[in-house]
Enzyme design. Structure first.
Site, PDB file in Angstrom:
ATOM      1  N   LEU A  93       0.872  -1.173   0.000  1.00 11.05           N
ATOM      2  CA  LEU A  93       0.000   0.000   0.000  1.00 11.05           C
ATOM      3  C   LEU A  93       0.909   1.223   0.000  1.00 11.05           C
ATOM      4  CD1 LEU A  93      -2.562   1.669   0.244  1.00 11.05           C
ATOM      5  CD2 LEU A  93      -2.618   1.146   2.686  1.00 11.05           C
TER       6      LEU A  93
ATOM      7  N   TYR B 127       9.250  22.102   6.753  1.00 13.56           N
ATOM      8  CA  TYR B 127       9.473  20.857   6.023  1.00 13.56           C
ATOM      9  C   TYR B 127      10.440  19.969   6.802  1.00 13.56           C
ATOM     10  CZ  TYR B 127      11.112  17.502   2.570  1.00 13.56           C
ATOM     11  OH  TYR B 127      11.455  16.332   1.933  1.00 13.56           O
TER      12      TYR B 127
END
Length: 274
Positions: free
Chosen positions: A5, A147
């Site tokens: 996944l 970030y």
């Protein structure tokens, strides 16, 4: 063969990994955010490429989606938290909303996916979680404070979780790429507008250099995908893996600098013992 996944398979590392995994014969369940991307992904390998519409910040939807995917396609062996983006902006110029959204996507989206899969992995006593972080999870540079902070946090989540889950035969690996030829610094990056002239000399050259290098970086996303596939087939995968010689050099420099600083200040450090 395994069932993976992967979040965010429409571009960048997610796309490269999905393509290489399908080529190797694996089944890939991939999340995307548009119907067009969903159709394109399913067409890559009918019967083995299965897409799902998901914005990873829709935290409430994730548990039901994971349950639905396993009901339709069988047990998931590997979760790859790839979905993410870069927000570039000087701290003073970036809004709290921009910073919060950076964390929602890069950190909390990954955490929500792990929350949905870990109980299933634990029940089966098997599974592998791969969190795509960044060399920005070890080193910092001006203009991408939130970030880097989101990737530092994901590194910490990954390392701690690897300790909690080791007894259940569940591996957790934080994969930290350096500079690769993806859209990270190009169309995928969100950039705050410049507003404070005091930062011009520091940051304008950094922004300009990043834009000029976009698409010309040393790292090859296909080779990164091959490395990650090698990782999931290893019987004892590491808790941390750097990808790219630039990441290796820069992180090693950071660790050496930290060690030198700790050594320099050790007298004051030790002075607090009772």
């Amino acid at each position: 063969m395994k069932t993976l996944l992967i979040t965010g398979v429409s571009s960048g590392f997610g796309q490269a990994l999905a393509q290489q995994a399908l080529k190797a014969g694996h089944k890939v369940l991939g999340t995307v955010r548009s119907q067009a991307a969903l159709d394109s992904f399913a067409a890559l390998a009918p019967g083995r490429a299965h897409g799902a519409l998901l914005d990873v910040t829709d935290f409430a939807r994730i548990p039901a989606l994971v349950a639905e995917l396993e009901a339709r396609h069988g047990a998931i062996d590997v979760l790859v938290n790839n979905a993410g983006y870069g927000h570039e902006g000087i701290f003073e110029e970036a809004s709290l909303e921009q910073m919060r959204h950076q964390f929602d996507v890069n950190l909390w989206g990954a955490v929500a996916m792990m929350k949905a899969l870990v109980p299933r992995f634990r029940a089966r006593r098997a599974g592998h979680i791969i969190n795509i972080t960044s060399m920005g999870g070890f080193i910092t540079m001006p203009g991408i404070s939130d970030y880097c902070a989101s990737k530092f946090a994901l590194e910490a989540f990954s390392e701690t979780l690897s300790q909690e889950l080791a007894g259940f035969n569940i591996a957790v690996t934080a994969v930290a790429p350096g500079s690769f030829r993806t859209d990270w610094a190009g169309r995928s990056m969100v950039r705050s507008e410049r507003a404070i002239a005091d930062y011009d000399a520091l940051f304008d050259p950094v922004r300009q250099a990043r834009q000029q290098k976009s698409g010309k970086q040393l790292g090859d996303p296909q080779k990164a995908a091959e490395a990650i596939l090698a990782l999931i087939s290893h019987p004892k995968p590491p808790a941390h893996l750097l990808l790219g010689s630039d990441a290796l050099a820069l992180v090693q420099q950071k660790l050496a600098s930290l060690g030198a600083s700790f050594e320099e200040w050790q007298a004051l450090t030790r002075s607090t013992d009772g």
